[in-house]
Design an enzyme around this catalytic site. Structure first.
Site, PDB file in Angstrom:
ATOM      1  N   ASP A   8       0.818  -1.227   0.000  1.00  0.00           N
ATOM      2  CA  ASP A   8       0.000   0.000   0.000  1.00  0.00           C
ATOM      3  C   ASP A   8       0.854   1.281   0.000  1.00  0.00           C
ATOM      4  OD1 ASP A   8      -1.314  -2.301   1.277  1.00  0.00           O
ATOM      5  OD2 ASP A   8      -3.024  -0.974   1.570  1.00  0.00           O
ATOM      6  N   GLU A  39      -4.475   2.018  -3.224  1.00  0.00           N
ATOM      7  CA  GLU A  39      -5.752   2.501  -2.692  1.00  0.00           C
ATOM      8  C   GLU A  39      -5.627   3.728  -1.784  1.00  0.00           C
ATOM      9  OE1 GLU A  39      -8.183   0.561   0.047  1.00  0.00           O
ATOM     10  OE2 GLU A  39      -6.601   0.192   1.485  1.00  0.00           O
ATOM     11  N   ASN A  40      -4.409   4.015  -1.312  1.00  0.00           N
ATOM     12  CA  ASN A  40      -4.231   5.163  -0.407  1.00  0.00           C
ATOM     13  C   ASN A  40      -3.258   6.207  -0.939  1.00  0.00           C
ATOM     14  OD1 ASN A  40      -5.982   4.177   1.664  1.00  0.00           O
ATOM     15  ND2 ASN A  40      -4.404   2.675   2.193  1.00  0.00           N
ATOM     16  N   ASN A  67     -10.552  -1.480  -0.090  1.00  0.00           N
ATOM     17  CA  ASN A  67     -11.801  -0.921   0.439  1.00  0.00           C
ATOM     18  C   ASN A  67     -11.874   0.604   0.349  1.00  0.00           C
ATOM     19  OD1 ASN A  67      -9.658  -1.347   2.347  1.00  0.00           O
ATOM     20  ND2 ASN A  67     -11.028  -0.645   3.962  1.00  0.00           N
ATOM     21  N   HIS A  68     -10.727   1.312   0.263  1.00  0.00           N
ATOM     22  CA  HIS A  68     -10.754   2.783   0.209  1.00  0.00           C
ATOM     23  C   HIS A  68     -10.825   3.329  -1.214  1.00  0.00           C
ATOM     24  CE1 HIS A  68      -8.760   2.694   4.400  1.00  0.00           C
ATOM     25  NE2 HIS A  68     -10.054   2.912   4.521  1.00  0.00           N
ATOM     26  N   HIS A 152      -6.565  -8.178  -0.362  1.00  0.00           N
ATOM     27  CA  HIS A 152      -6.604  -7.012   0.522  1.00  0.00           C
ATOM     28  C   HIS A 152      -7.482  -7.366   1.719  1.00  0.00           C
ATOM     29  CE1 HIS A 152      -5.756  -2.723   0.900  1.00  0.00           C
ATOM     30  NE2 HIS A 152      -6.972  -2.589   1.400  1.00  0.00           N
ATOM     31  N   HIS A 179      -0.539  -3.044   6.134  1.00  0.00           N
ATOM     32  CA  HIS A 179       0.577  -2.089   6.069  1.00  0.00           C
ATOM     33  C   HIS A 179       1.815  -2.491   6.862  1.00  0.00           C
ATOM     34  CE1 HIS A 179      -1.960   1.639   4.711  1.00  0.00           C
ATOM     35  NE2 HIS A 179      -2.503   0.505   4.288  1.00  0.00           N
TER      36      HIS A 179
HETATM   37 FE   FE2 Z   1      -7.280  -1.079   2.868  1.00  0.00          FE
END
Ligand code: FE2
Length: 276
Positions: A8, A39-40, A67-68, A152, A179
């Site tokens: 991530d 995703e982040n 999910n983000h 994930h 993470h």
């Molecule tokens: Fe996530």
């Protein structure tokens, strides 16, 4: 085939880590392809078109998410039209974009990719196990032996069990979302490379990339407060894979960890602004 998969990427610090370390890694490891969970990348949560462009310009070939992914609505149209980015496959029918694809390298070689979301301690989406096992049987994958899965998910039990379920059906099952890089890189009995979590790219001395003070205050008071990406030394975490292109079996999986002190980063690239 030599592949680097980055964990991530969190906010601007994560994007800087990719810029800082990827060119040398690409050369040293003679990489054929670079994958990353994105995703982040925008401000520590979600993806924008601009940050995704920046990531691809930095040498990442293909991005997965989690999910983000829905945080910035603008990404929905990008998920529809850009085949270099996936959202998790087990969102209900009608979700924008796609959860798996066959990615073609510049030289024509192909890699099947599946992005999937866990259920345990997460939103109860359709079963990741059934989704992944059905993907592995798709007729369109018959001629694509190299297959990479980004799982994930939160729970180590769920991640390890999906690795086992896909052993011999995928070249690699790699975990993201928590993470924190795990020390269990291994090749399973039927040739699938497995790692419970790739770790993150960004400021590691933090709560998953976010400023400790705000997170601590939230734990102490239980009062919601907006997270803020942390500042400090920058790290890159991921895994290197070598895969037999004829059989799809992994020859090697090795964790990758790079670290650069903040003072050196500023000396090389100038002071960091607050914008993320
Ligand atoms: Fe996530």
């Amino acid at each position: 085939m030599r592949i680097l998969f980055l964990g991530d990427i969190v906010g601007k610090a994560g994007r800087l880590a990719v810029k800082q370390f990827l060119p040398k890694l690409r050369e040293d490891l003679r990489l054929d392809a670079v994958f990353a969970n994105a995703e982040n990348i925008a401000g520590g949560i979600g993806i924008t078109g601009e940050t995704l462009d920046e990531l691809f310009a930095s040498g990442v070939d293909f991005a997965t998410s989690g999910n983000h992914v829905w945080r910035h609505k603008e990404i929905c149209s990008r998920l529809e039209k850009d085949r270099r980015i996936l959202r998790p496959a087990n969102y209900p029918e009608g979700a924008p974009g796609r959860g798996h694809t066959v990615f073609t390298l510049k030289d024509g070689r192909r890699i099947a990719v599946l992005n999937i979301l866990g259920n345990t301690y997460m939103e109860p989406l359709p079963c990741p196990f059934r989704t992944a096992l059905a993907w592995a049987e798709l007729p369109e994958l018959d001629e694509v032996p190299v297959r990479i899965v980004d799982f994930h998910a939160e729970a180590t039990s769920e991640k390890k069990t999906l690795g086992w379920a896909l052993d011999g059906k995928a070249s690699a099952v790699l975990g993201t979302h928590t993470h924190v890089q795990t020390a269990d890189a291994q090749i399973l009995p039927h040739g699938t490379a497995y790692l419970t979590d790739l770790g993150m790219c960004g400021v590691e001395l933090s709560s998953l990339g976010m400023d400790f003070d705000i997170v601590l205050e939230r734990f102490l008071t239980k009062i919601p407060a907006a997270f803020k990406p942390a500042k400090g030394d920058i790290s890159l975490n991921g895994a290197y894979l070598d895969i037999n292109e004829a059989t799809g079996r992994a020859r090697e999986i090795r964790i990758i960890r790079e670290h650069c002190p903040a003072w050196k980063m500023e000396k090389d690239a100038g002071p960091r602004d607050d914008e993320d």
